[in-house]
Write an enzyme that holds these catalytic residues in place. Structure first.
Site, PDB file in Angstrom:
ATOM      1  N   GLU A  40      -4.735   2.431  -4.098  1.00 49.78           N
ATOM      2  CA  GLU A  40      -3.272   2.455  -4.066  1.00 49.78           C
ATOM      3  C   GLU A  40      -2.696   1.153  -3.524  1.00 49.78           C
ATOM      4  O   GLU A  40      -1.561   1.094  -3.063  1.00 49.78           O
ATOM      5  CB  GLU A  40      -2.772   3.643  -3.230  1.00 49.78           C
ATOM      6  CG  GLU A  40      -3.001   3.531  -1.750  1.00 49.78           C
ATOM      7  CD  GLU A  40      -4.393   3.948  -1.272  1.00 49.78           C
ATOM      8  OE1 GLU A  40      -4.572   4.034  -0.049  1.00 49.78           O
ATOM      9  OE2 GLU A  40      -5.284   4.175  -2.111  1.00 49.78           O
ATOM     10  N   ASP A  60       0.859  -1.169   0.000  1.00 46.15           N
ATOM     11  CA  ASP A  60       0.000   0.000   0.000  1.00 46.15           C
ATOM     12  C   ASP A  60       0.906   1.233   0.000  1.00 46.15           C
ATOM     13  O   ASP A  60       1.890   1.270   0.747  1.00 46.15           O
ATOM     14  CB  ASP A  60      -0.868  -0.028   1.266  1.00 46.15           C
ATOM     15  CG  ASP A  60      -2.015   0.940   1.207  1.00 46.15           C
ATOM     16  OD1 ASP A  60      -2.990   0.631   0.510  1.00 46.15           O
ATOM     17  OD2 ASP A  60      -1.940   1.991   1.866  1.00 46.15           O
ATOM     18  N   HIS A  90      -4.925  14.622  -8.370  1.00 48.57           N
ATOM     19  CA  HIS A  90      -5.191  13.242  -8.814  1.00 48.57           C
ATOM     20  C   HIS A  90      -4.399  12.846 -10.056  1.00 48.57           C
ATOM     21  O   HIS A  90      -4.055  11.687 -10.221  1.00 48.57           O
ATOM     22  CB  HIS A  90      -6.691  13.023  -9.006  1.00 48.57           C
ATOM     23  CG  HIS A  90      -7.430  12.997  -7.716  1.00 48.57           C
ATOM     24  ND1 HIS A  90      -7.509  11.870  -6.928  1.00 48.57           N
ATOM     25  CD2 HIS A  90      -8.112  13.962  -7.050  1.00 48.57           C
ATOM     26  CE1 HIS A  90      -8.189  12.131  -5.835  1.00 48.57           C
ATOM     27  NE2 HIS A  90      -8.571  13.402  -5.877  1.00 48.57           N
TER      28      HIS A  90
END
Length: 188
Positions: A106, A62, A75
Protein backbone atom coordinates in the site's frame (compact mmCIF):
# COMPACT_ATOMS: atom_id res chain seq x y z
CA UNK A 1 20.82 11.35 -65.41
CA UNK A 2 20.15 11.56 -61.70
CA UNK A 3 16.49 10.63 -61.81
CA UNK A 4 14.57 8.60 -59.26
CA UNK A 5 13.41 5.31 -60.66
CA UNK A 6 11.72 3.83 -57.59
CA UNK A 7 11.31 3.73 -53.82
CA UNK A 8 11.96 1.07 -51.22
CA UNK A 9 10.31 1.12 -47.83
CA UNK A 10 11.16 -1.13 -44.91
CA UNK A 11 8.65 -1.38 -42.09
CA UNK A 12 8.74 -3.19 -38.82
CA UNK A 13 5.80 -3.60 -36.46
CA UNK A 14 7.07 -2.77 -32.96
CA UNK A 15 3.69 -3.14 -31.24
CA UNK A 16 4.78 -6.26 -29.35
CA UNK A 17 7.99 -4.57 -28.18
CA UNK A 18 6.03 -1.57 -26.89
CA UNK A 19 3.58 -3.84 -25.04
CA UNK A 20 6.42 -5.75 -23.39
CA UNK A 21 8.13 -2.48 -22.45
CA UNK A 22 4.89 -1.14 -20.92
CA UNK A 23 4.34 -4.36 -18.96
CA UNK A 24 7.91 -4.32 -17.64
CA UNK A 25 7.56 -0.85 -16.05
CA UNK A 26 3.92 -0.89 -14.93
CA UNK A 27 2.26 -2.22 -11.79
CA UNK A 28 -0.48 -4.52 -13.04
CA UNK A 29 -3.08 -3.70 -10.38
CA UNK A 30 -2.79 0.11 -10.21
CA UNK A 31 -1.41 0.93 -13.67
CA UNK A 32 1.16 3.23 -12.07
CA UNK A 33 4.86 2.69 -12.65
CA UNK A 34 6.41 -0.17 -10.68
CA UNK A 35 9.32 -0.30 -8.23
CA UNK A 36 11.77 -1.38 -10.93
CA UNK A 37 10.96 1.70 -12.99
CA UNK A 38 11.22 3.86 -9.85
CA UNK A 39 14.80 2.68 -9.34
CA UNK A 40 15.67 3.85 -12.86
CA UNK A 41 13.71 7.13 -12.82
CA UNK A 42 14.93 8.33 -9.42
CA UNK A 43 18.55 8.07 -10.58
CA UNK A 44 17.73 9.95 -13.80
CA UNK A 45 15.85 12.70 -11.95
CA UNK A 46 18.58 13.08 -9.33
CA UNK A 47 21.15 13.50 -12.10
CA UNK A 48 18.94 16.04 -13.89
CA UNK A 49 18.36 18.03 -10.68
CA UNK A 50 22.10 18.10 -10.01
CA UNK A 51 22.91 19.10 -13.58
CA UNK A 52 20.34 21.92 -13.66
CA UNK A 53 20.51 22.71 -9.92
CA UNK A 54 16.75 22.64 -9.41
CA UNK A 55 14.55 21.12 -6.74
CA UNK A 56 13.81 17.43 -6.75
CA UNK A 57 10.91 16.32 -4.63
CA UNK A 58 10.11 12.79 -3.61
CA UNK A 59 6.84 12.03 -1.87
CA UNK A 60 6.32 8.65 -0.22
CA UNK A 61 2.82 7.79 0.93
CA UNK A 62 1.30 4.89 2.76
CA UNK A 63 -2.41 4.12 3.20
CA UNK A 64 -3.24 4.40 6.89
CA UNK A 65 -4.11 1.09 8.59
CA UNK A 66 -4.42 -0.72 5.28
CA UNK A 67 -4.02 -4.15 6.88
CA UNK A 68 -7.11 -3.39 8.98
CA UNK A 69 -8.89 -2.25 5.82
CA UNK A 70 -8.18 -5.60 4.13
CA UNK A 71 -9.14 -7.50 7.30
CA UNK A 72 -12.44 -5.58 7.57
CA UNK A 73 -13.54 -5.37 3.93
CA UNK A 74 -11.58 -8.12 2.18
CA UNK A 75 -8.73 -8.14 -0.31
CA UNK A 76 -10.92 -7.43 -3.34
CA UNK A 77 -12.11 -4.20 -1.75
CA UNK A 78 -8.49 -3.51 -0.77
CA UNK A 79 -7.46 -3.85 -4.42
CA UNK A 80 -10.24 -1.45 -5.45
CA UNK A 81 -9.05 1.05 -2.84
CA UNK A 82 -5.48 0.80 -4.15
CA UNK A 83 -6.74 1.46 -7.67
CA UNK A 84 -8.72 4.51 -6.57
CA UNK A 85 -5.74 5.96 -4.68
CA UNK A 86 -3.55 5.32 -7.73
CA UNK A 87 -6.07 7.16 -9.91
CA UNK A 88 -5.69 10.28 -7.74
CA UNK A 89 -1.91 10.04 -8.10
CA UNK A 90 -2.13 9.62 -11.87
CA UNK A 91 -4.41 12.65 -12.21
CA UNK A 92 -1.78 14.74 -10.40
CA UNK A 93 1.24 13.48 -12.33
CA UNK A 94 0.47 14.63 -15.86
CA UNK A 95 3.54 16.80 -16.46
CA UNK A 96 6.46 15.17 -18.29
CA UNK A 97 8.60 15.45 -15.13
CA UNK A 98 6.04 13.87 -12.76
CA UNK A 99 6.05 10.14 -12.05
CA UNK A 100 3.75 8.04 -9.83
CA UNK A 101 4.90 4.62 -8.61
CA UNK A 102 3.56 1.75 -6.56
CA UNK A 103 6.57 0.96 -4.43
CA UNK A 104 5.00 -2.10 -2.83
CA UNK A 105 1.86 -3.15 -0.99
CA UNK A 106 0.00 0.00 0.00
CA UNK A 107 3.03 2.25 -0.45
CA UNK A 108 3.28 4.70 -3.33
CA UNK A 109 5.79 7.32 -4.39
CA UNK A 110 5.79 10.39 -6.59
CA UNK A 111 8.82 12.10 -8.09
CA UNK A 112 8.10 15.69 -9.11
CA UNK A 113 9.56 19.18 -9.01
CA UNK A 114 8.28 22.60 -8.07
CA UNK A 115 10.14 25.82 -7.48
CA UNK A 116 10.39 25.42 -3.69
CA UNK A 117 9.44 23.49 -0.56
CA UNK A 118 6.25 25.55 -0.01
CA UNK A 119 4.77 24.59 -3.41
CA UNK A 120 5.81 20.96 -2.92
CA UNK A 121 4.12 20.84 0.49
CA UNK A 122 0.91 22.34 -0.96
CA UNK A 123 0.96 19.66 -3.68
CA UNK A 124 1.44 16.86 -1.12
CA UNK A 125 -1.41 18.22 1.03
CA UNK A 126 -3.67 18.43 -2.04
CA UNK A 127 -3.06 14.74 -2.79
CA UNK A 128 -3.68 13.79 0.86
CA UNK A 129 -6.94 15.77 0.89
CA UNK A 130 -8.19 14.36 -2.43
CA UNK A 131 -7.59 10.78 -1.27
CA UNK A 132 -9.69 11.38 1.85
CA UNK A 133 -12.34 13.08 -0.34
CA UNK A 134 -12.76 9.78 -2.18
CA UNK A 135 -14.81 8.97 0.94
CA UNK A 136 -13.83 5.31 0.98
CA UNK A 137 -15.30 4.15 4.31
CA UNK A 138 -12.63 2.76 6.67
CA UNK A 139 -14.04 2.03 10.14
CA UNK A 140 -10.72 0.75 11.48
CA UNK A 141 -8.85 3.98 10.66
CA UNK A 142 -7.88 5.97 13.76
CA UNK A 143 -7.31 9.19 11.76
CA UNK A 144 -10.70 9.44 10.02
CA UNK A 145 -13.81 7.41 9.21
CA UNK A 146 -12.53 7.33 5.62
CA UNK A 147 -9.41 5.93 3.99
CA UNK A 148 -6.48 8.33 4.47
CA UNK A 149 -2.76 8.44 3.74
CA UNK A 150 0.34 9.51 5.60
CA UNK A 151 3.00 11.24 3.52
CA UNK A 152 6.73 11.70 3.90
CA UNK A 153 8.11 14.49 1.74
CA UNK A 154 11.71 15.27 0.85
CA UNK A 155 12.58 18.44 -1.08
CA UNK A 156 16.22 18.96 -2.09
CA UNK A 157 18.01 21.43 -4.33
CA UNK A 158 20.25 19.68 -6.87
CA UNK A 159 23.51 20.69 -5.20
CA UNK A 160 22.35 19.21 -1.86
CA UNK A 161 21.23 15.81 -3.17
CA UNK A 162 23.57 13.07 -2.03
CA UNK A 163 22.22 9.88 -3.60
CA UNK A 164 19.10 7.79 -4.08
CA UNK A 165 19.58 5.89 -0.83
CA UNK A 166 19.67 9.11 1.19
CA UNK A 167 16.60 10.52 -0.59
CA UNK A 168 14.66 7.30 0.02
CA UNK A 169 15.76 7.03 3.66
CA UNK A 170 14.81 10.65 4.43
CA UNK A 171 11.39 10.26 2.79
CA UNK A 172 10.84 7.03 4.73
CA UNK A 173 11.78 8.78 8.00
CA UNK A 174 9.38 11.64 7.21
CA UNK A 175 6.65 9.07 6.46
CA UNK A 176 7.34 7.35 9.78
CA UNK A 177 7.06 10.74 11.53
CA UNK A 178 3.69 11.38 9.83
CA UNK A 179 2.42 8.04 11.10
CA UNK A 180 3.66 8.44 14.67
CA UNK A 181 2.25 11.99 14.81
CA UNK A 182 -1.27 10.65 14.24
CA UNK A 183 -1.48 9.75 10.52
CA UNK A 184 -3.41 11.53 7.75
CA UNK A 185 -0.73 14.21 7.45
CA UNK A 186 2.38 15.30 5.58
CA UNK A 187 5.78 15.50 7.25
CA UNK A 188 8.78 17.09 5.57
Amino acid sequence: KDSIIGYTAIRQDITDKKIVEYLSITDELTQTYNRRHFNIKIEEEINRAKRNDYYLTFLMLDIDHFKFYNDTYGHQEGDKALQRVAQVLKIHTIRATDFAFRLGGEEFGIIFSFKDEKESLEYANLIKKEIELLKIVHKANTASSFLTVSIGLIVRKGEKIENVHTIYRLADEALYNAKTAGRNQVCV
